[in-house]
Design an enzyme around this catalytic site. Structure first.
Site, PDB file in Angstrom:
ATOM      1  N   LYS A 176      14.527  89.427   9.463  1.00 15.68           N
ATOM      2  CA  LYS A 176      14.579  88.095  10.093  1.00 15.68           C
ATOM      3  C   LYS A 176      13.192  87.864  10.667  1.00 15.68           C
ATOM      4  O   LYS A 176      12.872  88.308  11.772  1.00 15.68           O
ATOM      5  CB  LYS A 176      15.640  88.087  11.191  1.00 15.68           C
ATOM      6  N   GLU A 252       9.112  97.741  19.598  1.00 16.30           N
ATOM      7  CA  GLU A 252       7.676  97.607  19.894  1.00 16.30           C
ATOM      8  C   GLU A 252       7.530  96.307  20.670  1.00 16.30           C
ATOM      9  O   GLU A 252       7.678  95.221  20.100  1.00 16.30           O
ATOM     10  CB  GLU A 252       6.881  97.605  18.587  1.00 16.30           C
ATOM     11  N   CYS A 286      -0.468  92.195  20.631  1.00 21.66           N
ATOM     12  CA  CYS A 286       0.175  92.896  21.741  1.00 21.66           C
ATOM     13  C   CYS A 286      -0.761  93.903  22.396  1.00 21.66           C
ATOM     14  O   CYS A 286      -0.570  94.290  23.534  1.00 21.66           O
ATOM     15  CB  CYS A 286       1.415  93.612  21.235  1.00 21.66           C
ATOM     16  N   GLU A 388       2.376  89.538  31.245  1.00 21.28           N
ATOM     17  CA  GLU A 388       1.762  89.332  29.921  1.00 21.28           C
ATOM     18  C   GLU A 388       1.625  87.829  29.662  1.00 21.28           C
ATOM     19  O   GLU A 388       2.608  87.091  29.756  1.00 21.28           O
ATOM     20  CB  GLU A 388       2.636  89.950  28.818  1.00 21.28           C
TER      21      GLU A 388
HETATM   22  P1  NAD Z   1      10.044  87.055  20.634  1.00 26.99           P
HETATM   23  O1  NAD Z   1      10.666  88.217  21.304  1.00 26.99           O
HETATM   24  O2  NAD Z   1      10.228  85.708  21.239  1.00 26.99           O
HETATM   25  O3  NAD Z   1      10.603  86.900  19.138  1.00 26.99           O
HETATM   26  C1  NAD Z   1      10.497  87.966  18.219  1.00 26.99           C
HETATM   27  C2  NAD Z   1      11.615  87.850  17.205  1.00 26.99           C
HETATM   28  O4  NAD Z   1      12.866  88.055  17.845  1.00 26.99           O
HETATM   29  C3  NAD Z   1      11.715  86.488  16.519  1.00 26.99           C
HETATM   30  O5  NAD Z   1      12.006  86.699  15.169  1.00 26.99           O
HETATM   31  C4  NAD Z   1      12.876  85.834  17.240  1.00 26.99           C
HETATM   32  O6  NAD Z   1      13.543  84.855  16.487  1.00 26.99           O
HETATM   33  C5  NAD Z   1      13.774  87.024  17.486  1.00 26.99           C
HETATM   34  N1  NAD Z   1      14.728  86.883  18.591  1.00 26.99           N
HETATM   35  C6  NAD Z   1      14.569  86.198  19.742  1.00 26.99           C
HETATM   36  N2  NAD Z   1      15.668  86.349  20.524  1.00 26.99           N
HETATM   37  C7  NAD Z   1      16.533  87.142  19.848  1.00 26.99           C
HETATM   38  C8  NAD Z   1      17.849  87.643  20.119  1.00 26.99           C
HETATM   39  N3  NAD Z   1      18.477  87.384  21.261  1.00 26.99           N
HETATM   40  N4  NAD Z   1      18.435  88.420  19.186  1.00 26.99           N
HETATM   41  C9  NAD Z   1      17.813  88.715  18.027  1.00 26.99           C
HETATM   42  N5  NAD Z   1      16.576  88.257  17.705  1.00 26.99           N
HETATM   43  C10 NAD Z   1      15.943  87.492  18.606  1.00 26.99           C
HETATM   44  O7  NAD Z   1       8.525  87.431  20.459  1.00 26.99           O
HETATM   45  P2  NAD Z   1       7.359  86.521  19.884  1.00 26.99           P
HETATM   46  O8  NAD Z   1       7.097  85.433  20.871  1.00 26.99           O
HETATM   47  O9  NAD Z   1       7.680  86.192  18.473  1.00 26.99           O
HETATM   48  O10 NAD Z   1       6.123  87.555  19.860  1.00 26.99           O
HETATM   49  C11 NAD Z   1       5.273  87.768  20.941  1.00 26.99           C
HETATM   50  C12 NAD Z   1       5.687  88.990  21.732  1.00 26.99           C
HETATM   51  O11 NAD Z   1       5.763  90.105  20.860  1.00 26.99           O
HETATM   52  C13 NAD Z   1       4.697  89.388  22.802  1.00 26.99           C
HETATM   53  O12 NAD Z   1       5.403  89.804  23.938  1.00 26.99           O
HETATM   54  C14 NAD Z   1       3.965  90.581  22.189  1.00 26.99           C
HETATM   55  O13 NAD Z   1       3.387  91.470  23.120  1.00 26.99           O
HETATM   56  C15 NAD Z   1       5.062  91.217  21.417  1.00 26.99           C
HETATM   57  N6  NAD Z   1       4.534  92.058  20.326  1.00 26.99           N
HETATM   58  C16 NAD Z   1       4.587  93.412  20.447  1.00 26.99           C
HETATM   59  C17 NAD Z   1       4.060  94.238  19.451  1.00 26.99           C
HETATM   60  C18 NAD Z   1       4.079  95.744  19.545  1.00 26.99           C
HETATM   61  O14 NAD Z   1       3.810  96.395  18.537  1.00 26.99           O
HETATM   62  N7  NAD Z   1       4.364  96.331  20.697  1.00 26.99           N
HETATM   63  C19 NAD Z   1       3.509  93.647  18.327  1.00 26.99           C
HETATM   64  C20 NAD Z   1       3.480  92.260  18.232  1.00 26.99           C
HETATM   65  C21 NAD Z   1       4.000  91.466  19.242  1.00 26.99           C
HETATM   66  O1  6OD Z   2      -1.246  98.082  13.647  1.00 28.29           O
HETATM   67  C1  6OD Z   2      -0.020  98.194  13.735  1.00 28.29           C
HETATM   68  O2  6OD Z   2       0.629  98.985  13.030  1.00 28.29           O
HETATM   69  C2  6OD Z   2       0.722  97.371  14.714  1.00 28.29           C
HETATM   70  N1  6OD Z   2       2.047  97.609  14.803  1.00 28.29           N
HETATM   71  C3  6OD Z   2       0.070  96.457  15.437  1.00 28.29           C
HETATM   72  C4  6OD Z   2       0.672  95.644  16.413  1.00 28.29           C
HETATM   73  C5  6OD Z   2      -0.014  94.637  16.962  1.00 28.29           C
HETATM   74  C6  6OD Z   2       0.568  93.793  17.952  1.00 28.29           C
HETATM   75  O3  6OD Z   2       0.408  92.585  18.014  1.00 28.29           O
END
Ligand code: NAD
Ligand code: 6OD
Length: 484
Positions: A176, A252, A286, A388
């Site tokens: 998804k 993550e 992130c 954040e």
């Molecule tokens: P988000 O949590 O809003 O959405 C991520 C995904 O989850 C989307 O596909 C969304 O539709 C889905 N989703 C939302 N609510 C849900 C629920 N209740 N049940 C199931 N699915 C659900 O995140 P975003 O705004 O798309 O991305 C930004 C965030 O992601 C930031 O906080 C960033 O730090 C984090 N991020 C972390 C990493 C990592 O590797 N740690 C990598 C990339 C992004």
């Molecule tokens: O490099 C990767 O494998 C990874 N998971 C990066 C995540 C970046 C976050 O926005």
């Protein structure tokens, strides 16, 4: 206008409801996306379950690996199409999508294809106190159907980071992608099909989180594990949902990452590295450093140099090859980032640069741009230092001792990444080892080796992916004990 459909059991399927896919660079509608309802999510999970028992479930790891390499070949063949789709969906500069996102998608498949062929098994020669002997060895079995939920910031990179190891281990997947960035996961369906991966092994459902495809997938009793990348709060909501059926999860999540810049750093390298760490992908990584701690003797010079870097970033159309800095993902996300820009001033920040919306005098004014922004002068308890923001913004604060820097860097509920900038190797090791995070870079940032553990502590996640950590999450060991 294009139409983006769900992909289930090898077929592209529409549903009753649709939503718009918006180009963040000018607010135009790129495509209509078919939102999967509960029935479609059910059929995707059913298709994935059936595929486990059919050809895919019978293939050995060598053949699975060969097909994953074909997927990587297919990604490389469709390079331009994937880059264009990623740029249109995210607004990221074409230079970034073609250097980072799409090459990493191919690399994700190649690395895990090679790893599964070379991964050893755990074994023990056993002698019991009463003299019996046995050989214990553990074989790797797939978990089953994996639900994969991904965010919008690095859509194809983060999706394939999970799909590749899941398939390498013999699972089937229902993905998804984020509602903001549905395109590349859908193009990947064509690539997967052409690579000879059987129908039902890779399925895509589109939609939102709560009361939509995301929740329907995580709630599904026939999904064996959920792997999620996104916000920490969303991780908490998913954890509640999956608790009912006790599924393994890999999360993550978000970060509020620190960088520590010592006076003995290579100054130009540190400024350049921190400009990337603060502003790459418009700060929507992130791993970005939103908190920068600089040793006092070089503080003013460092802030001035970082300001020059921020002010010379080429802001513009993502499709222009010269552009270094694009828009944020959506109007809603821009409003969130701007609310932090306003809050920073209310909390007493000094604006070193940015803090507003740039003006272009053309269609980009309809896009979701903000200026790269640097603040100083906030207290460590300010919300802008604690929460954040996920935009192109950092707060720079001085420090006087190594202990103080370590204490400030670790003073957060998150624990994803940190970077240390010093030419003193001993100090680099010493400080890195004190960071309460999953990943620490010394004199670099976001330099990746896909075999290494990736993930976060605290609010930044649960578990690690990368290399054997991914194989361990996406498979179940069956220990076999043979009496000798
Ligand atoms: P988000 O949590 O809003 O959405 C991520 C995904 O989850 C989307 O596909 C969304 O539709 C889905 N989703 C939302 N609510 C849900 C629920 N209740 N049940 C199931 N699915 C659900 O995140 P975003 O705004 O798309 O991305 C930004 C965030 O992601 C930031 O906080 C960033 O730090 C984090 N991020 C972390 C990493 C990592 O590797 N740690 C990598 C990339 C992004
Ligand atoms: O490099 C990767 O494998 C990874 N998971 C990066 C995540 C970046 C976050 O926005």
């Amino acid at each position: 206008m294009e139409f983006i459909q769900n992909y289930i059991d090898g077929k592209f399927l529409r549903s009753k409801r649709e939503f718009a896919d918006i180009n963040p660079a000018d607010g135009s509608v790129i495509a209509q996306v078919s939102e999967a309802d509960r029935d479609l999510v059910d059929s995707a999970v059913l298709a994935a379950r059936k595929a486990l028992r059919a050809e895919w479930g019978k293939l050995g790891f060598r053949e699975r690996a060969a097909r994953l390499h074909k997927v990587a070949d297919g990604i490389e063949k469709r390079f331009d199409c994937l880059v264009a789709a990623e740029v249109a969906d995210t607004g990221k500069p074409v230079s970034l999508a073609s250097h980072l996102d799409v090459p990493r998608a191919a690399a994700n498949f190649r690395v895990f294809a090679d790893l599964i062929k070379n991964a050893g098994l755990e074994s023990f020669q056993t002698e019991t106190p009463d003299g019996r002997q046995a050989l214990n060895y553990a074989v790797r079995k797939p978990l089953g159907v994996i639900g994969i939920i991904t965010p919008w910031n690095l859509p194809l990179l983060l999706l394939t980071w999970k799909v590749a190891p899941a398939l390498a281990c013999g699972n089937t997947v229902v993905v998804k992608p984020s509602e903001e960035t549905p395109a590349t996961a859908t193009i990947l369906a064509e690539v997967v099909q052409e690579a000879g991966i059987p129908s039902g092994v890779y399925n895509v459902v589109h939609g939102f989180g709560p009361n939509s495809a995301g929740e329907f997938l995580t709630q599904h009793p026939d999904v064996n594990a959920v792997t999620f990348t996104g916000e920490s709060q969303t991780g908490a909501a998913i954890m509640k949902t999956v608790a009912a059926s006790v599924k393994p999860v890999s999360f993550e999540l978000g970060g509020k990452n620190a960088a520590i810049v010592f006076a003995d750093c290579d100054f130009d390298e540190a400024v350049s590295g921190l400009a990337d760490a603060a502003f790459l992908n418009t700060g929507q990584v992130c791993l970005c450093a939103e908190r920068v701690y600089v040793e006092r003797p070089i503080f003013d010079r460092f802030v001035a140099a970082l300001k020059r870097k921020a002010e010379t970033l080429q802001i513009g159309s993502p499709t222009d090859t010269q552009t270094e800095f694009g828009p944020l993902i959506s109007a809603q996300h821009r409003e969130k980032v701007l609310s932090y820009y306003r809050l920073a001033q209310e909390e007493g920040a000094k604006v070193i640069t940015g803090g507003a919306v740039p003006e272009f005098g053309n269609s980009l004014d309809e896009g979701f741009y903000v200026q790269p922004t640097i603040y100083t002068g906030l207290t460590e308890s300010a919300r802008c230092v604690k929460e954040e923001i996920f935009g192109p913004v950092c707060h720079v604060a001085p420090f006087d001792s190594e202990e103080e820097a370590v204490q400030m860097a670790n003073d957060t509920k998150y624990g994803l990444a940190a970077s240390i900038w010093t030419t003193n190797l001993k100090r680099g090791h010493r400080v890195a080892q004190q960071m309460n995070v999953g990943i620490t870079w010394v004199n670099c940032w976001f330099l990746r080796d896909l075999r290494t553990p990736f993930g976060g502590a605290g609010l930044s996640g649960i578990g690690r992916e990368g290399g054997m950590h991914s194989l361990n999450f996406y498979s179940e060991p069956n220990n076999i004990c043979i009496r000798l």
